[in-house]
Design an enzyme around this catalytic site. Sequence first.
Site, PDB file in Angstrom:
ATOM      1  N   GLY A 157       0.723  -1.170   0.049  1.00 29.66           N
ATOM      2  CA  GLY A 157      -0.183   0.015  -0.139  1.00 29.66           C
ATOM      3  C   GLY A 157       0.866   1.398   0.198  1.00 29.66           C
ATOM      4  O   GLY A 157       1.944   1.268   0.782  1.00 29.66           O
ATOM      5  N   ARG A 167      13.488  10.111  -3.369  1.00 30.36           N
ATOM      6  CA  ARG A 167      14.160  11.258  -3.617  1.00 30.36           C
ATOM      7  C   ARG A 167      15.338  11.321  -2.788  1.00 30.36           C
ATOM      8  O   ARG A 167      16.596  11.551  -3.256  1.00 30.36           O
ATOM      9  CB  ARG A 167      13.258  12.510  -3.441  1.00 30.36           C
ATOM     10  CG  ARG A 167      14.271  13.843  -3.550  1.00 30.36           C
ATOM     11  CD  ARG A 167      13.308  14.972  -3.008  1.00 30.36           C
ATOM     12  NE  ARG A 167      13.912  16.343  -3.059  1.00 30.36           N
ATOM     13  CZ  ARG A 167      14.607  16.814  -2.080  1.00 30.36           C
ATOM     14  NH1 ARG A 167      14.405  16.130  -0.829  1.00 30.36           N
ATOM     15  NH2 ARG A 167      15.040  18.082  -2.019  1.00 30.36           N
ATOM     16  N   VAL A 186      17.009   8.708  -1.128  1.00 27.72           N
ATOM     17  CA  VAL A 186      17.784   7.264  -1.918  1.00 27.72           C
ATOM     18  C   VAL A 186      18.488   7.840  -2.979  1.00 27.72           C
ATOM     19  O   VAL A 186      19.636   7.709  -3.190  1.00 27.72           O
ATOM     20  CB  VAL A 186      17.063   6.079  -2.085  1.00 27.72           C
ATOM     21  CG1 VAL A 186      17.647   5.073  -2.573  1.00 27.72           C
ATOM     22  CG2 VAL A 186      16.286   5.642  -0.643  1.00 27.72           C
ATOM     23  N   ARG A 207      19.131  10.903  -4.373  1.00 25.78           N
ATOM     24  CA  ARG A 207      20.043  12.002  -4.345  1.00 25.78           C
ATOM     25  C   ARG A 207      21.175  11.504  -3.383  1.00 25.78           C
ATOM     26  O   ARG A 207      22.273  11.934  -3.557  1.00 25.78           O
ATOM     27  CB  ARG A 207      19.479  13.140  -3.664  1.00 25.78           C
ATOM     28  CG  ARG A 207      18.494  13.775  -4.420  1.00 25.78           C
ATOM     29  CD  ARG A 207      18.487  15.277  -4.831  1.00 25.78           C
ATOM     30  NE  ARG A 207      17.908  15.795  -5.898  1.00 25.78           N
ATOM     31  CZ  ARG A 207      17.185  16.575  -5.730  1.00 25.78           C
ATOM     32  NH1 ARG A 207      16.706  17.128  -4.825  1.00 25.78           N
ATOM     33  NH2 ARG A 207      16.365  16.913  -6.894  1.00 25.78           N
ATOM     34  N   ARG A 233       0.856  -5.161  -5.054  1.00 27.77           N
ATOM     35  CA  ARG A 233       1.004  -6.284  -4.023  1.00 27.77           C
ATOM     36  C   ARG A 233       1.119  -7.342  -5.157  1.00 27.77           C
ATOM     37  O   ARG A 233       0.254  -7.725  -5.921  1.00 27.77           O
ATOM     38  CB  ARG A 233      -0.169  -6.516  -3.264  1.00 27.77           C
ATOM     39  CG  ARG A 233      -0.465  -5.086  -2.373  1.00 27.77           C
ATOM     40  CD  ARG A 233      -1.595  -5.544  -1.517  1.00 27.77           C
ATOM     41  NE  ARG A 233      -2.165  -4.525  -0.870  1.00 27.77           N
ATOM     42  CZ  ARG A 233      -1.825  -3.648   0.310  1.00 27.77           C
ATOM     43  NH1 ARG A 233      -0.593  -4.078   0.864  1.00 27.77           N
ATOM     44  NH2 ARG A 233      -2.708  -2.664   0.832  1.00 27.77           N
ATOM     45  N   CYS A 234       2.457  -8.204  -4.976  1.00 27.98           N
ATOM     46  CA  CYS A 234       2.752  -9.075  -6.142  1.00 27.98           C
ATOM     47  C   CYS A 234       2.587 -10.509  -5.537  1.00 27.98           C
ATOM     48  O   CYS A 234       3.291 -11.128  -4.788  1.00 27.98           O
ATOM     49  CB  CYS A 234       4.100  -8.607  -6.752  1.00 27.98           C
ATOM     50  SG  CYS A 234       4.622  -9.869  -7.883  1.00 27.98           S
ATOM     51  N   ASP A 262       4.995  -4.847   6.050  1.00 23.61           N
ATOM     52  CA  ASP A 262       5.596  -6.062   6.617  1.00 23.61           C
ATOM     53  C   ASP A 262       5.553  -7.092   5.478  1.00 23.61           C
ATOM     54  O   ASP A 262       6.542  -7.714   5.359  1.00 23.61           O
ATOM     55  CB  ASP A 262       4.936  -6.389   8.128  1.00 23.61           C
ATOM     56  CG  ASP A 262       3.432  -6.340   7.697  1.00 23.61           C
ATOM     57  OD1 ASP A 262       2.691  -5.984   6.695  1.00 23.61           O
ATOM     58  OD2 ASP A 262       2.761  -6.809   8.630  1.00 23.61           O
ATOM     59  N   THR A 268       4.245   2.928   5.586  1.00 21.48           N
ATOM     60  CA  THR A 268       2.717   2.587   5.678  1.00 21.48           C
ATOM     61  C   THR A 268       2.161   3.690   6.559  1.00 21.48           C
ATOM     62  O   THR A 268       2.672   4.061   7.529  1.00 21.48           O
ATOM     63  CB  THR A 268       2.589   1.164   6.079  1.00 21.48           C
ATOM     64  OG1 THR A 268       1.282   0.869   6.654  1.00 21.48           O
ATOM     65  CG2 THR A 268       3.553   0.804   7.206  1.00 21.48           C
ATOM     66  N   ASP A 316      -0.191   2.537   8.604  1.00 25.55           N
ATOM     67  CA  ASP A 316      -0.750   2.109   9.802  1.00 25.55           C
ATOM     68  C   ASP A 316       0.022   2.084  10.984  1.00 25.55           C
ATOM     69  O   ASP A 316      -0.527   1.951  12.025  1.00 25.55           O
ATOM     70  CB  ASP A 316      -0.996   0.570   9.404  1.00 25.55           C
ATOM     71  CG  ASP A 316      -1.815   0.292   8.334  1.00 25.55           C
ATOM     72  OD1 ASP A 316      -2.496   1.136   8.105  1.00 25.55           O
ATOM     73  OD2 ASP A 316      -1.809  -0.574   7.610  1.00 25.55           O
ATOM     74  N   ASP A 327       2.310   0.354  12.053  1.00 25.39           N
ATOM     75  CA  ASP A 327       2.351  -1.040  12.580  1.00 25.39           C
ATOM     76  C   ASP A 327       3.533  -1.847  12.702  1.00 25.39           C
ATOM     77  O   ASP A 327       3.627  -3.129  12.291  1.00 25.39           O
ATOM     78  CB  ASP A 327       1.340  -1.719  12.050  1.00 25.39           C
ATOM     79  CG  ASP A 327       1.403  -1.869  10.603  1.00 25.39           C
ATOM     80  OD1 ASP A 327       2.230  -1.482   9.853  1.00 25.39           O
ATOM     81  OD2 ASP A 327       0.520  -2.710   9.959  1.00 25.39           O
ATOM     82  N   GLY A 342      -6.045   1.493   9.209  1.00 25.74           N
ATOM     83  CA  GLY A 342      -5.164   0.993  10.362  1.00 25.74           C
ATOM     84  C   GLY A 342      -4.843  -0.478  10.298  1.00 25.74           C
ATOM     85  O   GLY A 342      -4.102  -0.968  11.087  1.00 25.74           O
ATOM     86  N   ARG A 343      -5.616  -1.187   9.297  1.00 24.61           N
ATOM     87  CA  ARG A 343      -5.371  -2.872   9.425  1.00 24.61           C
ATOM     88  C   ARG A 343      -5.724  -3.260  10.780  1.00 24.61           C
ATOM     89  O   ARG A 343      -6.789  -2.869  11.052  1.00 24.61           O
ATOM     90  CB  ARG A 343      -3.963  -3.060   8.911  1.00 24.61           C
ATOM     91  CG  ARG A 343      -4.175  -4.253   8.143  1.00 24.61           C
ATOM     92  CD  ARG A 343      -2.739  -4.816   7.518  1.00 24.61           C
ATOM     93  NE  ARG A 343      -2.255  -4.047   6.267  1.00 24.61           N
ATOM     94  CZ  ARG A 343      -2.706  -4.718   5.235  1.00 24.61           C
ATOM     95  NH1 ARG A 343      -3.531  -5.599   5.154  1.00 24.61           N
ATOM     96  NH2 ARG A 343      -2.303  -3.910   4.281  1.00 24.61           N
ATOM     97  N   GLU A 362     -15.520  11.711  20.999  1.00 27.28           N
ATOM     98  CA  GLU A 362     -16.122  11.373  22.392  1.00 27.28           C
ATOM     99  C   GLU A 362     -15.577  10.055  22.775  1.00 27.28           C
ATOM    100  O   GLU A 362     -15.390   9.624  23.976  1.00 27.28           O
ATOM    101  CB  GLU A 362     -17.825  11.385  22.392  1.00 27.28           C
ATOM    102  CG  GLU A 362     -18.394  12.699  22.507  1.00 27.28           C
ATOM    103  CD  GLU A 362     -17.900  13.742  21.572  1.00 27.28           C
ATOM    104  OE1 GLU A 362     -17.676  13.433  20.053  1.00 27.28           O
ATOM    105  OE2 GLU A 362     -17.596  15.074  22.208  1.00 27.28           O
ATOM    106  N   GLU A 404     -10.604   0.413  11.680  1.00 29.15           N
ATOM    107  CA  GLU A 404     -11.310  -0.690  10.842  1.00 29.15           C
ATOM    108  C   GLU A 404     -11.010  -1.989  11.388  1.00 29.15           C
ATOM    109  O   GLU A 404     -11.795  -2.902  11.033  1.00 29.15           O
ATOM    110  CB  GLU A 404     -10.676  -0.632   9.535  1.00 29.15           C
ATOM    111  CG  GLU A 404      -9.314  -0.748   9.112  1.00 29.15           C
ATOM    112  CD  GLU A 404      -8.623  -0.892   7.987  1.00 29.15           C
ATOM    113  OE1 GLU A 404      -9.476  -0.740   6.796  1.00 29.15           O
ATOM    114  OE2 GLU A 404      -7.503  -0.944   7.649  1.00 29.15           O
TER     115      GLU A 404
HETATM  116  O1  F6P Z   1      -1.875  -0.880   4.993  1.00 29.28           O
HETATM  117  C1  F6P Z   1      -2.222   0.166   4.432  1.00 29.28           C
HETATM  118  C2  F6P Z   1      -3.825   0.234   4.274  1.00 29.28           C
HETATM  119  O2  F6P Z   1      -4.170   1.465   3.779  1.00 29.28           O
HETATM  120  C3  F6P Z   1      -4.452  -0.504   5.290  1.00 29.28           C
HETATM  121  O3  F6P Z   1      -4.724   0.693   6.331  1.00 29.28           O
HETATM  122  C4  F6P Z   1      -5.785  -0.989   4.991  1.00 29.28           C
HETATM  123  O4  F6P Z   1      -6.540  -1.842   5.609  1.00 29.28           O
HETATM  124  C5  F6P Z   1      -5.186  -1.448   3.422  1.00 29.28           C
HETATM  125  O5  F6P Z   1      -3.983  -0.866   3.230  1.00 29.28           O
HETATM  126  C6  F6P Z   1      -6.104  -1.302   2.434  1.00 29.28           C
HETATM  127  O6  F6P Z   1      -5.601  -2.027   1.217  1.00 29.28           O
HETATM  128  P1  F6P Z   1      -6.037  -1.966  -0.177  1.00 29.28           P
HETATM  129  O7  F6P Z   1      -5.365  -0.554  -0.567  1.00 29.28           O
HETATM  130  O8  F6P Z   1      -5.024  -3.116  -0.977  1.00 29.28           O
HETATM  131  O9  F6P Z   1      -7.372  -1.846  -0.450  1.00 29.28           O
END
Ligand code: F6P
Length: 329
Positions: free
Chosen positions: A15, A25, A27, A29, A76-77, A107, A130, A132, A134, A175-176, A192, A227
Amino acid sequence: MEAKIKKIAVFTSGGDSPGMNAAIRSVVRTCAYMKIECVGIYRGYEGMIEGDFLPMNARSVNHIINKGGTILKSARCEEFRTKEGRQKAYDQLKSEGVDAMVVIGGDGSFTGALLFNEEYNIPVIGIPGTIDNDIFGTRYTLGFDTAINTAMEVIDKIRDTASSHHRLFFVEVMGRDVGHIALNAGVGAGAEEILIPEENLGLERLLESLKKSKLTGKSSSIVVVAEGDTTTGKNVFQLKEYVEQHLPIYDVRVCVLGHMQRGGSPTCFDRVLASRMGVKAVEALLDGKTNLMVGILDDDIAFTPISEAIKGKTKINKELIRVSDIMST
Ligand code: F6P
């Protein structure tokens, strides 16, 4: 003795996140500064397998520090997960004369890089990109700061309309599996309540808190939901129904922020972080280091083995949970 590194490849994978361009940039430079050749790889591992390379020099990265997304594109491959795919990628890198790599990603991208290094021994340094936040071994990942500011600004706007109509909004943020974006954007926007996977608030407590909001004269309520939060067993739409059933006094709406959180011009913090990480990544490779991730801990650049970065858990800031509780009084 290690062979001298003459050409470094840089690519973005997984992502995208704001700040990836600033890292590319940096890396590129740093390579120019060190008189090392640099090549960009389009579309992450997919482009590596297909040999989609772009020779880069200091001028190739003009005016990108402020741009969201990634000029090298990302993917994502699936094929890179196979032995055959990685063999093709290695053959492409060899014929391009690449001696070492900088991978900017999360990761999944790091896991691929580590495996590739085990099989083909190409030195690699990771930059955590990322939204997230994380990744273990860094207080901040690239793009997190921009994403929390984006989310906060949108929640501010939602507050305007919520308050005009005396409404309650459930706002879902990305935030995965972790709640860093929710917690930070939530506190920043004065939510709140904040529902995150790391802390079980409980539905009873949520209802109590919302009742109290009404009783104490609040004109609107915002509940930010990560999420990845499964603690209530309900998604934002089910939470809306649940609250409408139990507290009919509330007029409830839902807003899922989605991918807008990944876009936009990076904040100054992310640009500076990216610039620092890029320099260190190249320097580390030239020092003969490999399989490390560049992170930031206590405002100092710190290296963590990629194997630990992908396995370790990041900690949620418990103090922020308490601050949020007190602020929602
Ligand atoms: O890891 C970044 C992220 O945006 C997460 O917050 C989210 O769950 C996921 O990627 C969404 O992935 P995609 O862009 O493949 O829908």
